[in-house]
Motif scaffolding. Structure first.
Motif, PDB file in Angstrom:
ATOM      1  N   UNK A   1       1.459   2.290  -0.734  1.00 35.23           N
ATOM      2  CA  UNK A   1       0.616   3.503  -0.752  1.00 35.23           C
ATOM      3  C   UNK A   1       0.024   3.791   0.625  1.00 35.23           C
TER       4      UNK A   1
ATOM      5  N   UNK B   1       0.647   5.479   4.427  1.00 30.79           N
ATOM      6  CA  UNK B   1       1.471   6.375   5.235  1.00 30.79           C
ATOM      7  C   UNK B   1       1.780   5.669   6.553  1.00 30.79           C
TER       8      UNK B   1
ATOM      9  N   UNK C   1      -2.337   6.349  -6.557  1.00 28.74           N
ATOM     10  CA  UNK C   1      -1.336   6.779  -5.590  1.00 28.74           C
ATOM     11  C   UNK C   1       0.081   6.811  -6.147  1.00 28.74           C
ATOM     12  N   UNK C   2       0.196   6.982  -7.461  1.00 31.39           N
ATOM     13  CA  UNK C   2       1.539   6.979  -8.061  1.00 31.39           C
ATOM     14  C   UNK C   2       2.104   8.389  -8.117  1.00 31.39           C
TER      15      UNK C   2
ATOM     16  N   UNK D   1      -3.973  -2.926  -8.035  1.00 26.46           N
ATOM     17  CA  UNK D   1      -2.721  -3.301  -8.708  1.00 26.46           C
ATOM     18  C   UNK D   1      -2.267  -2.177  -9.629  1.00 26.46           C
TER      19      UNK D   1
ATOM     20  N   UNK E   1      -4.644   1.297  -3.664  1.00 29.30           N
ATOM     21  CA  UNK E   1      -4.341  -0.075  -3.254  1.00 29.30           C
ATOM     22  C   UNK E   1      -4.655  -1.089  -4.352  1.00 29.30           C
TER      23      UNK E   1
ATOM     24  N   UNK F   1      -4.242   8.156   5.976  1.00 25.89           N
ATOM     25  CA  UNK F   1      -2.976   7.408   5.947  1.00 25.89           C
ATOM     26  C   UNK F   1      -2.782   6.724   4.601  1.00 25.89           C
ATOM     27  N   UNK F   2      -3.344   7.304   3.564  1.00 30.10           N
ATOM     28  CA  UNK F   2      -3.229   6.729   2.235  1.00 30.10           C
ATOM     29  C   UNK F   2      -2.432   7.683   1.355  1.00 30.10           C
ATOM     30  N   UNK F   3      -1.443   7.127   0.630  1.00 32.02           N
ATOM     31  CA  UNK F   3      -0.685   7.938  -0.320  1.00 32.02           C
ATOM     32  C   UNK F   3      -1.517   8.081  -1.598  1.00 32.02           C
TER      33      UNK F   3
ATOM     34  N   UNK G   1     -12.462   3.508   2.773  1.00 32.41           N
ATOM     35  CA  UNK G   1     -11.949   4.109   4.007  1.00 32.41           C
ATOM     36  C   UNK G   1     -12.845   5.251   4.460  1.00 32.41           C
TER      37      UNK G   1
ATOM     38  N   UNK H   1      -7.823  -6.408  -7.459  1.00 30.99           N
ATOM     39  CA  UNK H   1      -8.126  -6.426  -6.025  1.00 30.99           C
ATOM     40  C   UNK H   1      -9.474  -5.756  -5.764  1.00 30.99           C
TER      41      UNK H   1
END
Lengths: 332, 332
Positions: free
Chosen positions: B284, B286, A317-318, A60, A58, A284-286, A38, A33
């Motif tokens: 991922x 929020x 983001x794992x 894969x 974000x 807002x991103x894990x 951001x 991807x």
């Protein structure tokens, strides 16, 4: 800032060049991807500089690792590919190799110590890889890998000490620098050094004046120590919640970083957790703890980044959501 | 699926048309973000359909509400605008109005009950709005708003029962349908109905055969009851963790939804929390509980979505991270 000529960086034997990163970008384009970049005005205000975050959670498998794995796997000639790929990582690189092999339709063997958490093994098995269990020692792991390689005739893809992997990881920075003009510093976490090496080669292929900075936990500071001493430090024992940052620099990544890196900055465990939480709240991103080390460093070394336009590679983001309350406790 | 002609939907007096949504998209373009559409193969496998998530947590102020507020604020003529805007919301709509007014350089007055959490008031004040406190009753709020409107001569912008706001909210679906071809169902959370109304008008302006579905908590099911009875139900007391979904349909949004909505599906509190957690883990991203209701509904009504290509509006990501462990407990 004075413009440095691109050729001001010493050549490193075996390192990928900027052309290899361009080739990797083309090779992985059908599979990976293009992740968004951001931006948060409130984070800019907190940090006192302009921050552009490359959102690799974000990507894969939830991390940049898919880039390097896909470049290595799709770069194999058909005959080699048919014998399959072998790797020792049961983390994000293992999952990335497993997925890339499934996409190419070739076997993947992942050698994993018997004490690997079940959740990681399940993820790799879900992607269709064959798991080969071994005793939880480095010697057993190497012996098992050697056996699997001999039996299958497969190709070993190391998680970071591999020019194909480094070139793939560099495509994240390439995309970031394409999306945002005028970046004058790029910062990424450093562990084995594959991401930071690729980031540096991509950046300096486009603009030699960009400062490339590594971000490392204080409690796993072997890269910092290695650059300070001018030789690879391999006897430190990491003790950090950043489970993605416990490896040490490789024989290929160390000279690349020595040639390209402005410096490695450090952050404490509490600073890392606070930065992770800020990213969750404001972007807002894990992100996993490893991915928050660059922001932790920026907030700690505020004066060094003041007013600059900074690119930040958010590596992955794992993260186990059940572990969050325990992590918060570290930040108090 | 049979293709319905676009004119098969009854006209609703005072409702915005598809042209108004196109105009809103152009008006807010200099200010709002075009948010990415996210996709996860593992979530598709879990749901048994193809899901495309519009990531409004990445919108300014962290929620779709900025779209409607910006459309209303930037659509005012200069003379009206100079007198400022008044609103009663201390949530995402209040923050959105405050930011839009700051960007236009006009005054914003936000009437908020005295028991509003400090963190929400701070956010609105940070955007430069004037807070007007009132007793925590509906009567006091209306009286205070009327007084502020009379004193300032300002413009009231209602959070959902306003054609300008509805048109702005519809731009999220417009972008989603532009990015992903062949969507045959669109699902969004419903509270006051502004987002779902705008979503429906945008969808049916492009393709009358798209099923537009509302997602609502079982414990705040006034929209579901209203469509079932064919009249607006206004006497229910919501009891849900979805703090964005406690309003009831308006006199404008109710007839729009009656004309356009295939149905309103419901989800329990536990289903909502589990879906929220899945989104955090797999996308991922929020999201706040309100934003997870559509996925909760899809997983509950699995057979109704099987094999379809579904667009999901993830409405916002403003959640208190400290409240997470308590929310998890609801899902057990």
């Amino acid at each position: 800032m004075t413009q440095r000529p691109t050729n001001s960086f010493p050549d490193v034997a075996g390192a990928p060049g900027f052309d290899d990163i361009l080739a990797a970008a083309a090779r992985i384009a059908p599979h990976a991807r293009v992740t968004p970049v951001l931006h948060s005005r409130s984070l800019d205000a907190i940090a006192g500089c302009e921050l552009h975050f490359k959102a690799e959670p974000l990507q894969r498998i939830g991390a940049f690792k898919f880039r390097g794995a896909a470049n290595a796997v799709f770069g194999l000639d058909d005959e080699t590919a048919a014998r399959g790929v072998v790797t020792q990582s049961s983390g994000n690189h293992g999952a990335a190799i497993a997925l890339a092999c499934r996409l190419r339709g070739i076997p993947a063997h992942v050698v994993a110590p018997s004490n690997t958490p079940r959740i990681k093994l399940d993820a790799i098995r879900d992607f269709g890889a064959t798991l080969v269990s071994c005793e939880p020692t480095l010697a057993a792991r190497d012996a098992t890998s050697a056996r699997v390689l001999a039996e299958t005739g497969g190709e070993l893809v190391h998680p970071y000490n591999d020019a194909r992997v480094i070139a793939g990881q560099g495509t994240a920075a390439l995309e970031l620098l394409h999306d945002v003009r005028g970046i004058d510093a790029l910062i990424a976490p450093v562990s084995g050094g594959g991401l930071l090496s690729g980031t540096a080669i991509a950046a300096h292929g486009l603009d030699a004046s960009i400062d490339v900075i590594g971000a490392e936990p204080e409690q796993a500071a072997d890269a910092h120590a290695s650059l300070a001493r001018g030789e690879r430090v391999t006897d430190m024992t990491p003790d950090t919640i950043c489970d993605g940052l416990r490896a040490q620099l490789g024989t290929l990544t160390f000279p690349i970083l020595k040639a390209h890196c402005a410096r490695i900055d450090l952050a404490s465990e509490a600073e890392i957790v606070r930065a992770m939480r800020l990213i969750w709240e404001r972007l807002k991103l894990v992100v996993e703890p490893s991915a928050a080390v660059p922001l932790a460093v920026i907030l700690r070394e505020r004066q060094r980044f003041a007013g600059r336009r900074v690119g930040v590679i958010l590596s992955g983001g794992n993260v186990d959501l059940d572990a969050l309350p325990g992590m918060y406790a570290l930040a108090r």
